[in-house]
Design a protein around this motif. Structure first.
Motif, PDB file in Angstrom:
ATOM      1  N   PHE A  88       1.104  -1.076  -0.096  1.00  0.00           N
ATOM      2  CA  PHE A  88       0.038  -0.117   0.092  1.00  0.00           C
ATOM      3  C   PHE A  88       0.796   1.237   0.091  1.00  0.00           C
ATOM      4  O   PHE A  88       0.548   2.212  -0.667  1.00  0.00           O
ATOM      5  N   LEU A  89       2.005   1.153   0.730  1.00  0.00           N
ATOM      6  CA  LEU A  89       2.805   2.465   0.748  1.00  0.00           C
ATOM      7  C   LEU A  89       3.621   2.680  -0.557  1.00  0.00           C
ATOM      8  O   LEU A  89       3.709   3.875  -0.844  1.00  0.00           O
ATOM      9  N   LEU A  90       3.722   1.717  -1.044  1.00  0.00           N
ATOM     10  CA  LEU A  90       4.713   1.808  -2.420  1.00  0.00           C
ATOM     11  C   LEU A  90       3.448   2.124  -3.621  1.00  0.00           C
ATOM     12  O   LEU A  90       3.903   2.305  -4.826  1.00  0.00           O
ATOM     13  N   GLY A  91       2.288   1.957  -3.378  1.00  0.00           N
ATOM     14  CA  GLY A  91       1.224   2.117  -4.293  1.00  0.00           C
ATOM     15  C   GLY A  91       1.262   0.909  -5.345  1.00  0.00           C
ATOM     16  O   GLY A  91       0.863   0.809  -6.446  1.00  0.00           O
TER      17      GLY A  91
END
Lengths: 434, 435
Positions: A88-91
């Motif tokens: 999620f953080l890295l998209g």
């Protein structure tokens, strides 16, 4: 004239490019990604842990040509939360993914999950009533359905039949109560070899939380803003756990005592039951005694019996393929084929009523269960119906840890439990409100 | 002039600060999730956030937006955007794209857009632009909007770092933002100051202009007086010249004739032959005097008649009068060439000139018909206008002068003021110049 030719040429070129792009876009296959946990969430050993998922994906791909579904294999349960958060953080999060119970609160609150209410409403093939309530509620936050149950596991009571028979006690009914439970425990807890210390015990691992779930009481309110441990139903449950505990004062009960057949009752996950009941696991682990599972005993104020543990499946709120992901989510959670495979290729329970109550499932369970075992269609559906969903707000895990230590301290004090619990409630409220 | 150099410098420094800030905030948005993911602290990082952070690649919009912002500004400054109106939409538009890509965390770019554009706007346009930009600035400053849009603040990202690095980064962002704001205020103060000076200069120049105008009008009236004076002087000079001429020519001839005639009277009885000779002498003197008079008169003839034929001169006269008075003057001459003698031409010219002048000056006529015709050796001049006319005709200098001129030629004059004003003059023609 020349200008006209130039314009015409430019127009033709442009339309050719647009056509080519459209054709290319149409012929290119869409790729959906799925986040999958390797192995069982409940640590039950399985053969091919991806069998259910692979079959579901194959069916989905067949129904949707030009769509390919991919997943990253080998992400263990202990790494899965971190892996999902990192994606999620890295998209790069998957379009559809399994959500572990402990992550659901955080993901729903962050807005990482696609709300499913309108999709459910507009899809005549699916209704929320298809699922057992507790399982469905696990995927609900703030009145919004963010995830659907993929698989779940209820807690059952493991019974040492050999021990009870030796004591002349019949195996309790499925609708037994705390009183029945306490009476049997008090009866079987004694010193059998006469060395002055008790070596046979009523129960092992039954905590105040089990009592809470079976008494219709909740530790926290739904959105995690306050603690309810001083409510009468809670106090009742903790009192019962305390009374049970007093039976084993100065006793040293371990998992080993249970394995060796010296304990009558132990709360047990359904997945463990499914793992150890069939041959050859049955022989390997508990060879010295006959055993079976029944429902947890019911408390005086509750209709529920045990807490249901549910692994959910959800759609990423950032997925660009909303229609396809919904189809894939339905294939995972609402398809009879996929859910039925949970009984053959996994040790968990389907949250779909029609699958769990189907004759085929009954058949499968019977095949695995030897002799006169009670487990089957009679107890599993009842257990699922009477299960309660664990709360799942963001700070739940931390709050639960704090509550466990505080309640344990309160239970050690003999004087006025209710007052002690009020202090616990105050402390927990302070924690939750910060 | 020095201020004109200061403003672009301020603007460039602001651009650099904004670039630095955007780059810094972008780096926080990209590197923090990467760091958390690499260290396996993703869950811990997410736990600290209020909503799901945007994917790191979304920051690319900020970079592209900034490049476009600078490109638009350059094109605008070099005048490549036509009227430049596009820039007023594009620059704030780009700024908003960047602000959105940076999670509404840094909206100082709007100040930069104001600094870039405000100088070329005036009055209502400027007020509208400043109003719009202020609303945008306030709107993008709202934390409510940030959380409403599910955007994660840079502060939440920074919360992931421990004590000192976090403080350093927060300080850097705060300092640069404050510097940007200070530069903006400085720019506006200098700009307003410059505008005030410009206004004062304009007011000063206006005052000087008014004073110069006053002086000029005084000079003008003096010049008018001078012109009138010099006209009077010319008149006097001309009178003197006329007196001299009369004295020199007519006086001389008449003296000679008087003396000759006296001698004749004396000689008539003694010697008629001598008297006859004397008479011839007198006739010769009279003729010479006549020639002298002619010469003088020709020196006094109107300019136009010197140079043109009568019909042309009249046409020119009417044309000029028409131009100066805007009255419509219709001239009708039949036949065009009338072979008049010089004094007749003079009289006709003067009569027409006087009549038309009267019609315009006293009658306020807008239409004047002038017709000249010849019948049976008489010339008829009729001037009819549509002016106010007059019931009782006062004999002014003009009319009397006309009558006198006509009497000299044996003609007559009739006037009628009941329907407009009508002058009818009649002159007997002599055909030739014998007297």
């Amino acid at each position: 004239m020349r200008q006209g030719i130039k314009r015409l040429a430019a127009g033709v070129l442009l339309s050719a490019v647009v056509l080519a792009a459209t054709a290319f876009g149409a012929s290119r296959e869409t790729v959906l990604t799925v986040g999958v946990v390797a192995g069982s969430y409940w640590d039950a050993p399985t053969g091919n842990c991806y069998a259910v998922m692979d079959a579901a994906i194959a069916r989905f791909e067949q129904a949707h040509p030009n769509v390919r579904v991919e997943y990253t294999s080998g992400i263990l349960k202990r790494d899965y939360s971190e892996w999902l958060a990192d994606q999620f953080l890295l998209g790069r999060e998957p379009d559809v993914f399994l959500v572990l119970p402990e992550d659901f609160g955080m993901l729903a609150e962050l807005g990482a999950l696609q709300p499913l209410d309108s999709l459910l409403e507009n899809d005549s093939a699916v209704s929320t009533g298809d699922f057992y309530d507790a399982a469905r509620q696990s995927g609900e936050a703030g009145g919004v359905q963010y995830a659907l149950p993929y698989e779940c596991v209820p807690t059952l009571m493991f019974v040492n039949k050999t021990l009870l028979e030796a004591e002349g006690i019949p195996v309790p009914d499925n609708d037994w109560t705390w009183d029945d439970f306490y009476k049997i425990c008090a009866q079987v807890t004694r010193d059998t070899d006469g060395d002055g210390t008790a070596d046979q015990f009523g129960s092992y691992g039954y905590t105040w939380r089990d009592a809470l779930a079976s008494n219709g009481a909740a530790l926290f309110d739904e959105n995690g803003s306050s603690c309810l441990i001083a409510e009468p139903a809670c106090v009742e449950a903790v009192e019962f756990a305390q009374r049970l505990e007093e039976l084993y004062t100065d006793c040293d009960i371990t998992a080993r005592s249970f394995d060796e057949g010296h304990v009558a009752f132990r709360p047990f996950l359904f997945s463990d039951y499914r793992t150890y009941q069939p041959y050859p696991w049955r022989i390997k682990r508990y060879s010295d005694f006959e055993w079976d599972c029944i429902q947890m005993p019911g408390g005086p104020s509750g209709t529920g019996r045990s807490e249901l543990s549910t692994v959910l499946a959800a759609i990423s709120s950032r997925s660009s393929q909303q229609a396809l992901t919904w189809e894939l989510l339905k294939e995972l959670t609402c398809s009879d084929e996929t859910q039925a495979m949970l009984y053959t290729d996994s040790h968990s329970v389907s949250a779909l009523r029609r699958v769990t109550q189907s004759p085929q499932t009954q058949q499968i369970l019977r095949q695995d269960t030897p002799g006169e075992s009670q487990l089957g269609l009679e107890i599993l559906p009842d257990t699922m119906e009477q299960a309660v969903a664990a709360p799942h707000f963001r700070a739940y895990d931390q709050a639960l840890l704090l509550a466990e230590s505080l309640v344990a301290t309160a239970m050690e004090d003999d004087h006025n439990l209710s007052l002690q619990l009020q202090r616990v409630q105050r402390e927990l409220n302070e924690y939750l409100q910060n | 002039m020095q201020k004109d150099e200061n403003l672009p410098l301020l603007r460039q420094v602001m651009l650099l600060i904004n670039l630095a800030l955007c780059a810094f905030v972008s780096a926080v948005f990209v590197l923090t999730p990467l760091r958390a993911a690499r260290r396996g602290e993703g869950v811990h990082f997410l736990q600290g956030l209020g909503s799901l952070p945007a994917a790191p690649w979304s920051v690319a919009f900020a970079a592209l937006g900034f490049a476009a912002f600078v490109a638009v500004d350059l094109a605008y400054r070099r005048g490549k955007l036509g009227s430049g109106r596009v820039a007023f939409w594009l620059e704030p538009g780009m700024a908003i794209i960047i602000i959105l890509a940076l999670h509404l965390d840094y909206n100082g770019l709007l100040l930069l857009a104001v600094v870039d554009l405000v100088d070329s706007l005036h009055d209502r346009g400027r007020m509208l632009f400043l109003g719009a930009m202020t609303s945008l600035y306030l709107l993008t400053s709202l934390d409510v909007l940030q959380s409403g849009l599910g955007m994660v603040s840079a502060l939440d990202y920074l919360a992931y770092y421990e004590g000192q690095p976090r403080q350093l980064m927060q300080t850097a962002i705060g300092l640069l933002s404050a510097l940007n704001l200070i530069l903006f205020i400085g720019y506006m103060v200098i700009l307003v100051g410059r505008r005030t000076e410009e206004n004062a200069a304009i007011r000063r120049l206006n005052g000087e202009l008014a004073r110069a105008n006053d002086k000029l009008s005084v000079l003008n009236s003096q010049l008018k007086d001078y012109a009138a004076q010099s006209e009077r002087m010319a008149e006097t000079r001309e009178r003197n010249r006329l007196a001299r001429e009369i004295h020199d020519t007519l006086g001389h001839a008449l003296t000679g004739i008087t003396a000759g005639a006296d001698a004749c009277i004396e000689m008539m009885d003694i010697s008629p032959d001598m008297a006859r000779k004397q008479m011839e002498l007198i006739a010769k003197t009279a003729r010479a005097g006549m020639n002298e008079v002619r010469r003088s008169v020709s020196a006094l003839r109107p300019d136009a008649l010197e140079r043109f034929q009568l019909s042309e001169a009249l046409a020119k006269l009417c044309g000029e009068m028409q131009q100066t008075s805007h009255a419509e003057i219709r001239l009708d001459i039949q036949p065009a060439d009338m072979r008049l003698s010089q004094d007749e031409e003079d009289a006709v010219y003067r009569i027409v000139q006087e009549s038309v002048t009267n019609a315009i000056r006293h009658g306020h006529a807008t239409e004047i018909d002038v017709s000249l015709s010849c019948q049976e050796r008489r010339m008829a001049i009729v001037v009819q206008d549509n002016g106010i006319g007059c019931a009782k005709i006062e004999q002014g200098f003009g009319l009397r002068h006309m009558r006198e001129r006509l009497r000299l030629l044996g003609g007559s004059l009739r006037v009628n003021g009941t329907n407009g004003f009508r002058i009818e003059a009649s002159i007997p023609l002599r055909w030739g110049d014998e007297i």
